[in-house]
Design a protein around this motif. Sequence first.
Motif: not given
Lengths: 215, 215
Positions: B10-16, B210-212
């Motif tokens: 899970r990337s800290p940027d949440g998938g940006k 990463n996308a929720p």
Amino acid sequence: MISTITVFERSPDGGKGLARDTRVRWALEEAGQPYEVRLVSFAETKKPAHLALHPFGQIPTYEKGDLTLFETGAIVFHIAEQHAGLLPEDANARARAITWMFAALNTVEPPILDLVTARIVEGNRSWSEERLPLVIDRIRARLEQLSTRLGDADWLDGAFSAGDLLMVSVLLRLRMSGILDEYPNLAAYVARGEARPAYRRAFAAQLAINAPTTC
Amino acid sequence: MISTITVFERSPDGGKGLARDTRVRWALEEAGQPYEVRLVSFAETKKPAHLALHPFGQIPTYEKGDLTLFETGAIVFHIAEQHAGLLPEDANARARAITWMFAALNTVEPPILDLVTARIVEGNRSWSEERLPLVIDRIRARLEQLSTRLGDADWLDGAFSAGDLLMVSVLLRLRMSGILDEYPNLAAYVARGEARPAYRRAFAAQLAINAPTTC
């Protein structure tokens, strides 16, 4: 045809060898390549003639025939590709040496340069003293990891390479701070780099331009 | 034999798309190379098994056969050397493209990363607000120079190269800050990068992880 590099006519460090031309000089010396130097003032590096060579207005630049390069890492790599002595012949070992070139410049150097920002550029700001320990802790975090990886080896991955050349050059920026001495294997690593005849010639060449005349 | 890269589960940027694996994914997509992904947690990147691959405990790493690389710039360069599409064939043009790779990572990215330090790592410090304009001014100084050099060209030096891939990736970090929009030619340059099918595939692949989940 020999190459020409641009160099500060007087380096801000007064000849400590920390200006980036020392890295290129060192690479050229390791490769056994003669070179010419063109001196520029700090003011000249911000003018159009120099910006045409180096869009970010820095030194060194590298010119050979119709090729012009800027960016120290790229110049060192170009020299390493063209001549023996700076990259292993084995393909995998070569890729790993290149990895250390990028690691030196992109992972280890930025927190070290931040120390220059904190101490000099922002040295008179109200937060300067309080912020400094944070900056130094970020450097220590990197050095701790690097020290662990180096262990008791002479160089980062087998024989001396352009990766070591850049890593030693980056770590040399810490000499005056005393931080390097907290990691004896890194201090010894840097000393091994400095002891190389090619480094000594490079250092002497930049010193000859920068040392105040004694009269 | 295909390569394997490590990626945050899970990337800290949440998938940006700002985690560095996107750069390597993009390079692999430009080169038309399939790859496998091994997910690691942030905690795992600090443990011995991962540190054996990446001494600085970061992602991505790159493994192919008996070669292990770390450091995004070096991985992208390795891919660019092995496959067509990321470096020009002409020797001088190739050296200049490599120059832009180093320039992106060593000259343009550090002041941009300093913004992350200022806003996030030091965001709750007493000096945070007062210091921020200094950090942003250092970014502007670099972007001004880069904007001048790019002019109205599509890419930094002729055709799209690994230099553009890294420069666009570095500039993308500024998207949310609004600073990039102060330089319309750089904003358009980044948009051209993002419009490339290879980038879109790379972005989508990291987003898928990463996308929720919407439920």
